[in-house]
Design a protein around this motif. Sequence first.
Motif, PDB file in Angstrom:
ATOM      1  N   GLU A   1      26.908  -9.760   4.345  1.00 33.19           N
ATOM      2  CA  GLU A   1      25.985  -8.642   5.327  1.00 33.19           C
ATOM      3  C   GLU A   1      24.730  -8.967   3.887  1.00 33.19           C
ATOM      4  N   TRP A   2      25.071  -8.360   2.708  1.00 26.82           N
ATOM      5  CA  TRP A   2      23.902  -8.013   1.547  1.00 26.82           C
ATOM      6  C   TRP A   2      24.291  -8.152  -0.006  1.00 26.82           C
ATOM      7  N   GLY A   3      25.675  -8.604   0.226  1.00 26.72           N
ATOM      8  CA  GLY A   3      26.165  -8.629  -1.314  1.00 26.72           C
ATOM      9  C   GLY A   3      25.547  -9.576  -1.336  1.00 26.72           C
ATOM     10  N   TRP A   4      25.276 -10.602  -1.196  1.00 29.53           N
ATOM     11  CA  TRP A   4      24.718 -12.007  -2.475  1.00 29.53           C
ATOM     12  C   TRP A   4      23.723 -12.026  -2.646  1.00 29.53           C
ATOM     13  N   ARG A   5      22.794 -11.231  -2.161  1.00 28.94           N
ATOM     14  CA  ARG A   5      20.915 -10.640  -2.322  1.00 28.94           C
ATOM     15  C   ARG A   5      20.919 -10.583  -3.830  1.00 28.94           C
ATOM     16  N   VAL A   6      21.934  -9.744  -4.108  1.00 29.76           N
ATOM     17  CA  VAL A   6      21.541  -8.291  -5.225  1.00 29.76           C
ATOM     18  C   VAL A   6      21.889  -9.205  -6.519  1.00 29.76           C
ATOM     19  N   PRO A   7      22.173 -10.069  -6.617  1.00 31.68           N
ATOM     20  CA  PRO A   7      22.550 -10.819  -7.945  1.00 31.68           C
ATOM     21  C   PRO A   7      20.437 -11.814  -7.676  1.00 31.68           C
ATOM     22  N   PHE A   8      20.432 -11.936  -6.589  1.00 30.61           N
ATOM     23  CA  PHE A   8      19.301 -13.270  -6.919  1.00 30.61           C
ATOM     24  C   PHE A   8      17.793 -11.849  -7.212  1.00 30.61           C
ATOM     25  N   ILE A   9      17.974 -10.918  -6.665  1.00 27.27           N
ATOM     26  CA  ILE A   9      16.873  -9.555  -6.912  1.00 27.27           C
ATOM     27  C   ILE A   9      16.928  -9.410  -7.857  1.00 27.27           C
ATOM     28  N   ILE A  10      18.070  -9.988  -8.742  1.00 35.94           N
ATOM     29  CA  ILE A  10      18.460  -8.730  -9.889  1.00 35.94           C
ATOM     30  C   ILE A  10      17.640  -9.953 -11.076  1.00 35.94           C
ATOM     31  N   GLY A  11      17.871 -10.734 -10.680  1.00 39.80           N
ATOM     32  CA  GLY A  11      17.676 -12.367 -11.489  1.00 39.80           C
ATOM     33  C   GLY A  11      16.494 -12.371 -11.536  1.00 39.80           C
ATOM     34  N   GLY A  12      15.753 -12.306  -9.926  1.00 43.62           N
ATOM     35  CA  GLY A  12      13.594 -12.026 -10.043  1.00 43.62           C
ATOM     36  C   GLY A  12      12.916 -10.620 -10.983  1.00 43.62           C
ATOM     37  N   ILE A  13      13.953  -9.578 -10.990  1.00 44.57           N
ATOM     38  CA  ILE A  13      12.737  -8.687 -11.264  1.00 44.57           C
ATOM     39  C   ILE A  13      13.110  -8.788 -12.826  1.00 44.57           C
ATOM     40  N   PHE A  14      14.299  -9.191 -13.423  1.00 45.67           N
ATOM     41  CA  PHE A  14      14.916  -9.082 -15.011  1.00 45.67           C
ATOM     42  C   PHE A  14      14.220 -10.850 -15.434  1.00 45.67           C
ATOM     43  N   GLY A  15      13.439 -11.437 -14.745  1.00 44.17           N
ATOM     44  CA  GLY A  15      12.795 -12.352 -15.106  1.00 44.17           C
ATOM     45  C   GLY A  15      11.025 -12.269 -14.735  1.00 44.17           C
ATOM     46  N   LEU A  16      10.163 -10.948 -14.498  1.00 40.06           N
ATOM     47  CA  LEU A  16       9.484 -11.017 -14.214  1.00 40.06           C
ATOM     48  C   LEU A  16       9.265 -10.190 -15.445  1.00 40.06           C
TER      49      LEU A  16
END
Length: 441
Positions: free
Chosen positions: A194-209
Amino acid sequence: MIMSNLAISSNVRTLTHQDYKTLALSALGGALEFYDFIIFVFFSITISHLFFPDDMPAWLSQVQTFGIFAAGYLIRPFGGIVMAHFGDIFGRKRMFTLSILLMALPTLFIGCLPTYASIGIFAPLLLLMMRLCQGLAVGGEVPGAWTFVAEHVPKNKIGLACGILTSGLSLGILLGSLVSTIMSKSVSVEQMNEWGWRVPFIIGGIFGLIAMYLRRWLKETPIFLEIQQRKNQELAKKLPVITVLTQYLPQTILSMLLTWVLSAGIMVIMLMTPILLQKQFGFSALEALQGNILAIIGLIISCTFYGMMMDKFSMGKVLVIGCTIAAIMIAIFYLSLDNPNLLFITYSLAGFSVGIVGSFAYFMVKVFPTEVRYSGVSFSFNMAYAIAGGLTPLLISFFSDFVSKMAPAIYVVGLFLLGASIGLFLLINNNLQKYVAKDIS
């Protein structure tokens, strides 16, 4: 005269505070960017369920998911060539910063994508577009990072700098493995879908910025600035990659062969072996993951170690000894898998031995001159990795399923023996001194 003074000063000075900051920011950015690129594979099973029709056979959706993952490898040469071209003409720092932006934004967008249930066929198409953007970014990041730090540090610290950078990339794999483990233990299967798989990508994107913002404090390499001031205008009008292929073909071929060896060590031992341990040798997912984490830690330490060895000994000696040890340890690791009690020990030692690949960048940055260094490293690395990245999983999967479960060991051991042969070739030819670039030798 100015260039001579610069070379002399870079030979005798020690690492400064600015050098350490450059290495730290470069390694951090590389780790986060490689995390963004590799996290996809850790959640591939979940993605295959969410981005393809429910009535599609599981094996087919999995194959298509890995096809989207592989697309990131196939596009790498194009991204690497383009970004290296402008990096050789306009500067390393600009492209170095752009690459992490091109990685961070698509990673963040993947975490926000609607699934097949919401928008149908457009879901996998959007996923493919984001994956292609990631491939373009990583194609410029890895060669750019090696080139950037090699041109910043003193001559006798180039190996250390390249080793630290490669350790940073390995840290990205470790972060991906740890995050996937934490998510798997923290949420249920339903929550993951439902939502768990999205967390690692969102975290990665934020840390990348955040990493991109930090890179604004980096300075352009002094060697490039000096070359730019006296650059021949005719050379600037040419495509650097054409110069690489016409004037530096031996260096390119050897760099591509070393990249093939590197890809086998990383893709097979670090990324594919946990799956093979479960499918072919009967280990549990937890055992395979724990062993993999230990192996990655060994790899991180070893990349820096072998980089330091390149600064102290000849390229040929380090390659011969390091690649031979890797071939032996990988063979021992696979031969010992019938004894589950040895898994953590032998996998750790195999991971440490694979760290010889952390020294390969030293060779690549040394054999191309400043004017085309970024393009030379980028073309060699990305072209070889695209071919190997596309073929290696298919070859390993086929031969391990239909020929022998020892096929991965035979493949990787054979390639590390190739690496040892390259080292022997360098020794016989006096470490290829006639090919080494004068401005960084």
